[in-house]
Design a protein around this motif. Structure first.
Motif, PDB file in Angstrom:
ATOM      1  N   PHE A  50       3.015   7.978   8.967  1.00 14.91           N
ATOM      2  CA  PHE A  50       3.076   8.174   7.509  1.00 14.91           C
ATOM      3  C   PHE A  50       2.123   9.705   7.243  1.00 14.91           C
ATOM      4  O   PHE A  50       1.722  10.146   7.968  1.00 14.91           O
TER       5      PHE A  50
ATOM      6  N   LYS B 236      -0.419   4.065  -2.624  1.00 17.14           N
ATOM      7  CA  LYS B 236      -0.916   5.403  -2.347  1.00 17.14           C
ATOM      8  C   LYS B 236       0.090   6.470  -2.188  1.00 17.14           C
ATOM      9  O   LYS B 236      -0.219   7.396  -1.954  1.00 17.14           O
ATOM     10  N   ASN B 237       1.081   5.929  -2.632  1.00 16.50           N
ATOM     11  CA  ASN B 237       2.657   6.935  -2.457  1.00 16.50           C
ATOM     12  C   ASN B 237       2.666   7.518  -1.154  1.00 16.50           C
ATOM     13  O   ASN B 237       2.852   8.870  -1.046  1.00 16.50           O
ATOM     14  N   TYR B 238       2.534   6.817  -0.161  1.00 15.42           N
ATOM     15  CA  TYR B 238       2.714   7.314   1.273  1.00 15.42           C
ATOM     16  C   TYR B 238       4.157   7.575   1.504  1.00 15.42           C
ATOM     17  O   TYR B 238       5.136   6.908   1.000  1.00 15.42           O
ATOM     18  N   SER B 239       4.609   8.487   2.300  1.00 19.16           N
ATOM     19  CA  SER B 239       5.833   8.868   2.783  1.00 19.16           C
ATOM     20  C   SER B 239       6.037   8.689   4.221  1.00 19.16           C
ATOM     21  O   SER B 239       4.840   8.660   5.097  1.00 19.16           O
ATOM     22  N   LEU B 240       7.026   8.730   4.902  1.00 22.85           N
ATOM     23  CA  LEU B 240       7.059   8.461   6.268  1.00 22.85           C
ATOM     24  C   LEU B 240       7.674   9.451   6.811  1.00 22.85           C
ATOM     25  O   LEU B 240       8.850   9.907   6.475  1.00 22.85           O
TER      26      LEU B 240
ATOM     27  N   ARG C 197       8.803   3.087  10.248  1.00 21.96           N
ATOM     28  CA  ARG C 197       9.066   2.354   9.026  1.00 21.96           C
ATOM     29  C   ARG C 197       7.297   2.070   8.672  1.00 21.96           C
ATOM     30  O   ARG C 197       6.184   2.382   9.518  1.00 21.96           O
ATOM     31  N   PHE C 198       6.922   1.385   7.425  1.00 25.09           N
ATOM     32  CA  PHE C 198       5.588   1.100   6.853  1.00 25.09           C
ATOM     33  C   PHE C 198       5.547  -0.377   7.483  1.00 25.09           C
ATOM     34  O   PHE C 198       6.298  -1.010   8.030  1.00 25.09           O
TER      35      PHE C 198
ATOM     36  N   THR D 220       0.845  -1.399   0.166  1.00 20.48           N
ATOM     37  CA  THR D 220      -0.013   0.041  -0.207  1.00 20.48           C
ATOM     38  C   THR D 220       0.765   1.330  -0.070  1.00 20.48           C
ATOM     39  O   THR D 220       0.441   2.366  -0.586  1.00 20.48           O
ATOM     40  N   VAL D 221       2.149   1.079   0.685  1.00 20.83           N
ATOM     41  CA  VAL D 221       2.790   2.390   0.446  1.00 20.83           C
ATOM     42  C   VAL D 221       3.237   2.675  -0.883  1.00 20.83           C
ATOM     43  O   VAL D 221       3.263   3.924  -1.297  1.00 20.83           O
ATOM     44  N   ARG D 222       3.297   1.892  -1.806  1.00 23.93           N
ATOM     45  CA  ARG D 222       3.361   2.224  -3.276  1.00 23.93           C
ATOM     46  C   ARG D 222       1.903   2.531  -3.924  1.00 23.93           C
ATOM     47  O   ARG D 222       1.968   3.485  -4.797  1.00 23.93           O
TER      48      ARG D 222
ATOM     49  N   ASN E 131       5.073  -4.368   6.919  1.00 24.76           N
ATOM     50  CA  ASN E 131       6.108  -5.209   5.968  1.00 24.76           C
ATOM     51  C   ASN E 131       5.407  -6.593   5.872  1.00 24.76           C
ATOM     52  O   ASN E 131       3.975  -6.541   6.418  1.00 24.76           O
TER      53      ASN E 131
END
Length: 418
Positions: A195, A138-142, A146-147, A134-136, A149
């Motif tokens: 995030f 939704k284009n989330y940044s931290l 960490r996100f 989902t980090v990819r 895994n």
């Protein structure tokens, strides 16, 4: 070499008729100024809208819709369809165009807030089950940590990634939330990251107030093993999200024995459809800006041509003297063309500079975040170059008829002109 005498002559000619030159140049100035500001405003609107997409331009969302309305294959109407793990596997097996595919659940109703507690602090925040990919998606940044895994999901770990607003509510400003526990429905989760979403406006606020936990953990911990709340998927590069959506929906209709015309049984939303509509709108805005601005520039250039005709008429005797002294038709044409080009180029460049300065001023006042769906109005270099090239060409064209008339002046007749 630069012919200083010729440039001094042009300067003297324009200076002799300051008001006339200024009024003529203003038409060209205003056309270029309008072009820059209209295109800049259109780009500002485009930038603001694109930020609401958050980089997602082809994501497809599917969910269980209303109960079936049409009896089909011996099954009665009124059935509610729920997605499950087998649906996810089937989509993967039969539709190779799929790139990212996630099955997600919400704790409670869709976007329903859950009571989240940490010590004496608490707040109501939507809690969602999600996946590492989902980090990819939704284009989330931290902001920190960490996100989620794959191990978190495989081992059904009780870990959470929280939005920035959740952090502000549950933790002190100087406190590091990583490794601290938060309580959701009596179950403790360890915060592993904070995030930040890429979107703006209402979507950004929603993401900032969200708690994300592994979807497998949510389903096992809160008794949601029998269904998946919604599917999120994207096509591989080179494939259309619109075509992919139809393939997936057709597959799900067939698998769950839903009549093809029973459109409400499976709800869907395709970001590519919305994205293409906005792109069409912005293309229209850009075309409109060019049409209006170029029309104004043409009007200004026509004014330059008319003025140059007057100039030729006024300088008939001078042109006759030049030709009597041996001036060639080419030198006469260049003299008129240069004067017209100077007027259009200087006026146009002034309009370009003033327009860019206005956009930069607005940009600074709005800041990086912009206001609502308007952010970072700008004009790219290619547009500025095209505008200046257009002006040079327009200046030459505006001078051609007056220059041709000047070149055809008969020296004997010209010397008799009063």
């Amino acid at each position: 070499m630069i012919d200083l005498d010729k440039w001094q002559e042009i300067y003297f000619s324009l200076r002799q008729h300051k008001l006339r030159t200024a009024l003529t140049a203003f038409g060209v100035f205003w056309g270029v100024f309008m072009l820059v500001t209209l295109l800049g405003a259109g780009n500002g609107l485009k930038n603001g809208v694109m930020r609401t997409f958050g980089g997602q331009t082809n994501t497809i969302y599917l969910w269980s819709g209303s109960p079936t309305q049409i009896p089909y294959q011996g099954l009665q109407r009124g059935r509610r369809i729920n997605f499950n793990d087998d649906d996810v596997s089937l989509i993967r097996q039969q539709i190779p165009e799929v790139d990212i595919l996630t099955g997600n659940n919400d704790l409670g109703a869709w976007d329903g807030a859950q009571y989240v507690v940490r010590g004496e602090k608490n707040g109501a925040f939507p809690t969602k089950g999600t996946h590492a990919v989902t980090v990819r998606l939704k284009n989330y940044s931290l902001q920190t940590g960490r996100f989620l895994n794959e191990a978190d999901e495989t081992e059904k770990r009780k870990v959470a990634v929280i939005g920035t607003r959740v952090r502000e509510t549950l933790f002190a400003e100087s406190e590091d939330p990583i490794g601290k526990n938060i309580e959701i429905r009596g179950i403790y989760f360890v915060v592993v990251g904070v995030f930040v979403g890429p979107t703006t406006g209402d979507n950004a606020q929603e993401e900032a107030e969200t708690v994300l936990i592994p979807n497998a953990t949510l389903r096992y911990t809160f008794n949601q093993l029998g269904w998946i709340g919604n599917l999120a998927l994207t096509p591989k590069a080179g494939f259309s999200a619109i075509v992919l959506e139809k393939k997936v929906k057709d597959l799900m209709l067939e698998r769950h024995h839903i009549h093809p015309d029973d459109v409400g049984a499976i709800g869907s939303f395709n970001l590519q459809v919305a994205y293409e509509k906005f792109m069409g709108l912005f293309t229209g805005i850009r075309i409109f800006s060019w049409v209006v601005a170029v029309g104004t520039i043409i009007a200004g250039v026509v004014g330059v041509g008319n003025i140059m005709l007057i100039v030729v008429k006024e300088r008939t005797k001078e042109i006759g003297v030049r030709k009597a002294l041996g001036a060639t038709s080419r030198s006469i044409v260049l003299m008129i063309v240069q004067e017209a080009v100077v007027i259009t180029a200087v006026a146009g460049y002034s309009g370009l500079v003033v327009g860019v300065l206005l956009l930069e001023t607005v940009n600074r006042l709005l800041g990086k975040q912009g206001v609502g769906m308007f952010a970072q109005p700008e004009v790219d270099f290619s547009t500025a170059f095209t505008a200046m090239l257009l002006l040079v060409v327009a200046g030459v064209l505006a001078a051609m008829l007056p220059a041709y008339k000047a070149a055809k002046v008969d020296p004997i007749v010209a010397l008799q002109d009063e």
